[in-house]
Design an enzyme around this catalytic site. Structure first.
Site, PDB file in Angstrom:
ATOM      1  N   ARG A  29      29.128  32.904  -9.097  1.00 25.07           N
ATOM      2  CA  ARG A  29      27.822  32.296  -9.404  1.00 25.07           C
ATOM      3  C   ARG A  29      26.852  31.989  -8.158  1.00 25.07           C
ATOM      4  O   ARG A  29      27.535  31.355  -7.003  1.00 25.07           O
ATOM      5  CB  ARG A  29      27.936  31.341 -10.075  1.00 25.07           C
ATOM      6  N   HIS A  55      20.016  26.181 -11.436  1.00 27.81           N
ATOM      7  CA  HIS A  55      20.532  27.221 -11.910  1.00 27.81           C
ATOM      8  C   HIS A  55      20.174  28.721 -12.196  1.00 27.81           C
ATOM      9  O   HIS A  55      18.765  28.405 -11.734  1.00 27.81           O
ATOM     10  CB  HIS A  55      20.507  27.242 -13.547  1.00 27.81           C
ATOM     11  N   THR A  89      -3.681  -5.168   0.805  1.00 25.66           N
ATOM     12  CA  THR A  89      -2.856  -4.358   0.657  1.00 25.66           C
ATOM     13  C   THR A  89      -4.155  -3.305   2.166  1.00 25.66           C
ATOM     14  O   THR A  89      -3.825  -2.748   2.390  1.00 25.66           O
ATOM     15  CB  THR A  89      -3.235  -3.079  -0.513  1.00 25.66           C
ATOM     16  N   ASP A  90      -5.307  -3.507   1.672  1.00 24.30           N
ATOM     17  CA  ASP A  90      -6.018  -2.570   2.857  1.00 24.30           C
ATOM     18  C   ASP A  90      -5.660  -3.273   4.376  1.00 24.30           C
ATOM     19  O   ASP A  90      -5.787  -2.103   5.036  1.00 24.30           O
ATOM     20  CB  ASP A  90      -7.722  -2.968   2.409  1.00 24.30           C
ATOM     21  N   PHE A 107      32.835  28.270 -11.426  1.00 29.03           N
ATOM     22  CA  PHE A 107      33.158  27.338 -12.153  1.00 29.03           C
ATOM     23  C   PHE A 107      33.479  26.962 -13.406  1.00 29.03           C
ATOM     24  O   PHE A 107      33.175  28.550 -14.015  1.00 29.03           O
ATOM     25  CB  PHE A 107      32.127  26.523 -13.029  1.00 29.03           C
ATOM     26  N   ASN A 162      21.283  20.603  -9.973  1.00 29.41           N
ATOM     27  CA  ASN A 162      21.427  22.575  -9.385  1.00 29.41           C
ATOM     28  C   ASN A 162      21.004  23.589 -10.297  1.00 29.41           C
ATOM     29  O   ASN A 162      20.100  23.246 -11.504  1.00 29.41           O
ATOM     30  CB  ASN A 162      23.116  22.311 -10.438  1.00 29.41           C
ATOM     31  N   GLN A 207      29.355  18.754  -7.361  1.00 33.25           N
ATOM     32  CA  GLN A 207      30.260  17.962  -7.185  1.00 33.25           C
ATOM     33  C   GLN A 207      30.752  17.749  -5.964  1.00 33.25           C
ATOM     34  O   GLN A 207      31.268  16.955  -4.749  1.00 33.25           O
ATOM     35  CB  GLN A 207      30.965  16.670  -8.107  1.00 33.25           C
ATOM     36  N   LYS A 229       0.623  -1.447   0.168  1.00 29.59           N
ATOM     37  CA  LYS A 229      -0.198   0.217   0.114  1.00 29.59           C
ATOM     38  C   LYS A 229       1.440   1.289   0.261  1.00 29.59           C
ATOM     39  O   LYS A 229       1.925   1.168   0.510  1.00 29.59           O
ATOM     40  CB  LYS A 229      -0.608  -0.158   1.156  1.00 29.59           C
TER      41      LYS A 229
END
Lengths: 295, 295, 295, 295
Positions: B175, B250, B59-60, B158, B248, B222, B11
């Site tokens: 940045r 941006h 599943t109930d 970077f 990322n 990284q 579930k």
């Protein structure tokens, strides 16, 4: 005392629409509407440990190559072909990169009218593919579909299950069975090497899912999973393994007795959460090991 | 010619809010707001192949047990404890079931005012845990967080990356670095066996992520991944492996030159798609094999 | 036989992050993270009827002005100020444009650590504002918040309602009351003209919502709506009208009796759909007509 | 000094699936898959001011009536008929309630195979209707569609617009025009009174949108809006007003020149945000005032 484990990096969700002008029947345009992801791995420890980017082809360059490759390949290209070409490009052109994973989601469009340039989004499913290109292990292709929502209004039962202390569910000999199919089929390595008519395979796979869903009387969603998986293997000889994820989109028969009304399989509440979730694989007896195909 | 492969069912998205009345400081209520998933596997081929549900606990019923167990355990219980108890219940009480996977997402609430019963959703992250209980392989616990969105407005560069034919990105010495942290940490088997102060571990883990993000000057995302992973291993001695996924997010400096305006690191466009995606693991040197922990 | 009715056009969801470097306490950065929309109207029938774009300032130009204006205004500017400036710019500089609507959603960020440049997304609510600038009717400002999710674990009853043939709901003297507050407050024209400390007004408004929610014992969500509306009018003298939308985020006490367990206001199911929805306005007795403010 | 303004309350997002067994061609089932909302207003000040619920029919009862009415009306009923019946029920049976608003979103399903009970979600659009029943003002019906995503790969230009200081957009004589159509058409009061073949009207409306989109060469999206609105009025004589909201789903031709590649209307980037947004109404010359129809 700490080490870097498995890692990869790339660009996710590059949205590309390629119009193949006049490439369709009667000179109509063809559309490839894609969401592309790239993910590269290899000799990349430096970037994590020292901050040196000397081996890190920017994800922006990966994105640029996606658009450029679409132009370079031209016309009406299957996502699997695109994935293999793109992955091979990265592995062959970037020395530190030994493996590339390329995913493509394809959205469908239906022609509108006779002009040849008008389309409406199909909206019924998303075609998927994930390609791995590995310098040592070779190339794998897993294709499939997702978001294909289907319903049988009958021909489904659920009973004979174990009842524990927490079981209150009533058995039923008739229920709605609805699900949103996510199916992925892995192609045999020799088929990938020899080439496949990928678009035809997708159409055959989609048909197998729909036809099997309609034709299968079920006592559980597990049974449907196995039936669809088997049908896909049958329909696609180039495929050796199918993986399926089937949420049980519960439809609850509403109790109208308090209002003096019968409700003979007529009025249902479509539930959101929670939902059952059935996951499983069906394989050909001679399926080779998947290796990196499902990473 | 066809065989059933790995499979599981359960579930998903059982929404449970547990109010521990008066259990907090000064008699305030405590809230555990959870989204619980269960997934069972074992000797379940029959249900796929023959439609027999004789081994398929509904599943109930699984959902019912989630709510009942919350009451049975009572009070202010960590999601990890809940997961271990729930998984053990299924494996020990259902003979065909040999493995259970339990996931719990926990949403945070902040007290409002002094009444002790008013709260506002924190909204800053989701706490996560995935527990596996296997009859043979034992119990694994992986905890963590997701949707923790963080930004450094500077202290990120970077440059120095390879330039191929498709590289147009300009190098930058300053940045914005922004991401949405998904982190998951695997506890050592002996720590799971001995017991852990799970809530304290979560707080320490969250702090380690935030403090490391703020304190780390980066040349790539990284590098941030490795720094966060290392810091988590350092902060959580009971943990042997960390896996991170860092999109990322941006932020593009807008070119205002066409309008006769300078833009010295001031006005940015927050992009949606595409985005870079960095994934990786950081492990203790003596980390045991994960086995089923990450399934 | 056909005529053009009301119409407007503009740019939606311009994502702007403005970093005010060193403008905060101890030289920390301040962030304004916005989602801006513009919508212009006026003498624009030609573009609909003839295809002439002679009066249609491109939405791309509108977007460019959003970024440029952020730079032109500089620093740490309230969204209301930005909206008034931007709307006035369009109306004053484009002859056919007689009215501009500017919306700004602001996302909150919390400083992390002492560096002054690290932040985490607050995630607890979105600050909103909608400004209209009309050449004839003047300027209106409606501000507020949305997605503020709050819960009282007690101090709420619901009983004494009419019972028709379709009523099965049991009365309750104790329930969880939870909602996601959307509140918008309209400023008096004279306050808009004189200027308002918009950031202080927002803080006061948010506090009024939270404090009133925590302090109000309710017999219905309608009562809470009126209490919050009144408190906002009380806290914000510059405001003449408040509109509120309060979904009733139902928490259902789970019936554990089938499992032999009591459940004394402890274990709840958090429902998704359907939900109650209460909408209403609270006005000062002397509130002027809203005119275009809520368009 | 404070007064209650306009207010209403009800149940949102009641998910109802009605299976009309054997009611289709060749004895196939028909499905009505709906998301229903109710909203009541009238003499409801007490609940806001005093906490008395004596006039507040619970939203739970409203939900129950939704399901019961589906059974009472039976079979394959148009959402407009359902809305009028449901609204009338509340206004006629609850003395304090003088107005009801009922909304129905309908999701489409396509038959699969020949069994007559298998279906796949169409996914191409949502059919909509909003009905008001007012004790004094009578009944209004506004129907339409949303999420109909369409694209012309050519036959669209954009040029001749004003260039201000912030305009950088290049004029184009050929572009992709794509949008997600939201259209709502208001029926004439006399048509509502006389009755309409609502399903036929919907099919005609959808066709008009698609055919007009495909057939219209545009110099702006405004022009498309007016063309679609006019076509809808032409196709639907029972309709007196159409309102449209058309986001401009920008497709940007990717600049491949840096990679030595031409890109002659072939490879596009599908943008997310920001997007242009065009809103407008088209009316019959003799359209009566809308009154409450659009509330």
């Amino acid at each position: 005392m700490v080490q870097l484990g498995g890692n990869r990096y790339g660009k996710a969700e590059v949205r590309l629409v390629h119009v193949a002008r006049g490439a369709g029947a009667s000179g109509a345009d063809l559309i490839r509407d894609w969401n592309v992801g790239t993910s590269l791995s290899g000799d990349l420890a430096d970037s994590h440990l020292t901050g040196s980017n000397a081996k890190v082809l920017p994800t922006d360059s990966q994105k640029n190559k996606v658009y450029a490759l679409a132009r370079e390949l031209g016309g009406d290209v299957a996502p699997e072909v695109f994935g293999v070409e793109l992955g091979s490009f990265f592995v062959s052109s970037q020395e530190p990169i030994t493996r590339a994973r390329v995913s493509v989601d394809e959205y469908g469009w239906t022609p509108v009218g006779a002009a040849g340039y008008s389309f409406a989004r199909a909206g019924d499913l998303v075609r998927t593919t994930v390609v791995h290109v590995d310098a040592a292990a070779g190339t794998t292709v897993v294709s499939g579909l997702k978001d294909l929502v289907v319903m049988n209004t009958t021909a489904s039962e659920f009973w004979g299950y174990p009842k524990d202390r927490y079981t209150t569910l009533a058995e039923t000999r008739d229920r709605i069975l609805a699900t949103s199919v996510t199916a992925a089929w892995r192609f045999r390595p020799e088929a990938v090497a020899a080439g496949v008519d990928w678009d035809a395979a997708f159409r055959a796979g989609k048909s197998a899912v729909l036809e099997t869903f309609a034709a299968t009387y079920t006592y559980s969603l597990q049974q449907m999973l196995y039936a669809i998986g088997s049908a896909l293997l049958d329909a696609l000889p180039a495929v050796c393994e199918v993986r399926l994820s089937l949420p049980n989109k519960h439809h609850y028969l509403v109790d109208l007795a308090p209002f003096g009304l019968a409700n003979d399989r007529e009025v249902y509440l479509a539930g959101d959460r929670p939902y059952g979730l059935i996951e499983g694989a069906v394989l050909a007896d001679d399926a080779p090991e998947p290796g990196i195909a499902w990473d």
